[in-house]
Write an enzyme that holds these catalytic residues in place. Structure first.
Site, PDB file in Angstrom:
ATOM      1  N   ARG A 101       0.615  -0.948   0.043  1.00  0.00           N
ATOM      2  CA  ARG A 101      -0.252  -0.058   0.180  1.00  0.00           C
ATOM      3  C   ARG A 101       0.767   1.303   0.099  1.00  0.00           C
ATOM      4  NH1 ARG A 101      -4.670  -2.459   0.893  1.00  0.00           N
ATOM      5  NH2 ARG A 101      -6.635  -1.297   1.921  1.00  0.00           N
TER       6      ARG A 101
ATOM      7  N   ARG B 204     -19.613  -4.053   5.898  1.00  0.00           N
ATOM      8  CA  ARG B 204     -18.198  -3.998   6.696  1.00  0.00           C
ATOM      9  C   ARG B 204     -17.684  -2.788   7.661  1.00  0.00           C
ATOM     10  NH1 ARG B 204     -13.485  -5.376   2.429  1.00  0.00           N
ATOM     11  NH2 ARG B 204     -12.648  -3.665   4.020  1.00  0.00           N
TER      12      ARG B 204
END
Ligand code: AMP
Length: 219
Positions: free
Chosen positions: A88, A160
């Site tokens: 990332r 989520r």
């Protein structure tokens, strides 16, 4: 083949990584799922990562890199993998390259699925997951037949924590900032292939497979 699939949250990395892993017969490794599994099991790593994941922030590299390197050293990843959600940032990418180089390996390609930010917010904040089988639905583009229940297994659907609209915006902000240097890192190594992620699932998959065969020819 050692592949990386890059894209902002909601770009379709998970869906596409599963498809290309199947096509190339390599294992699909998802860093977000590894964290969620550790959180579910309340391992030490899971407890440390939990506050970051719940707020949509990046988990510190010390935790993330160790977890990922451990996973790719497992026997099922020896002959190839597609990484989804990792790296990332550039430090993670360098740590991965160093670990692979130590075993005489290298990343073959980084595939970037490009989707505009407006479209990502729309996709993420309408996303619902099945708690039983993991199927993914969307309020607008893929609604379940019966509201709140999975078409496949009747499991209960949930959103989520980090797909709530306020958290989605934080996740995107954090990830956008890290993405450009990461793209530049793979571009400068001539490993970056970009595809338009706003087409349908099959069209994006075909473009990725086509990029993979072009990449293999070059190497
Ligand atoms: P994802 O499902 O890929 O959006 O990941 C869910 C969450 O897991 C992220 O918002 C981060 O908190 C954490 N996470 C996943 N992959 C990484 C990574 N490579 N580096 C840091 N944090 C990560």
């Amino acid at each position: 083949m050692y592949l990386i699939l890059l894209g902002l949250p909601g770009a379709g990395k998970g869906t596409q990584a599963a498809l290309i892993a199947q096509a190339a017969r390599i294992v699909h490794i998802t860093s977000g799922e590894l964290f969620r599994e550790n959180i579910r099991k309340q391992t030490e790593l899971g407890r440390e990562a939990q506050p970051f994941v719940e707020q949509g922030k990046l988990v510190p590299d010390e935790l993330t890199v160790g977890m990922l390197l451990d996973r790719i050293s497992q026997p099922d990843a020896v002959k190839g993998f597609v990484l989804d959600g990792f790296p990332r940032n550039v430090d993670q990418a360098k740590a991965l390259d160093e670990a692979l180089a130590g075993n005489g390996k290298t990343i073959d390609m980084a595939l970037y699925i490009e989707v505009s930010t407006d479209e990502l917010v729309r996709r993420l904040s309408g996303r619902w997951n099945c708690g039983k089988c993991g199927a993914v639905y969307h309020e607008e583009s893929r609604p379940p037949k019966v509201s709140g229940a999975c078409d496949r297994c009747s499991g209960q659907l949930y959103q989520r924590e980090d797909d709530r609209p306020d958290v989605v915006r934080t996740r995107l902000k954090v990830n956008v900032k890290e993405m450009e240097p990461l793209l530049q890192y793979y571009r400068s190594g001539c490993k970056l292939y970009e595809v338009n992620g706003e087409l349908g699932v099959d069209a994006v998959k075909d473009d990725l497979l086509e990029a993979m065969s072009r990449g293999q020819e070059v190497r």
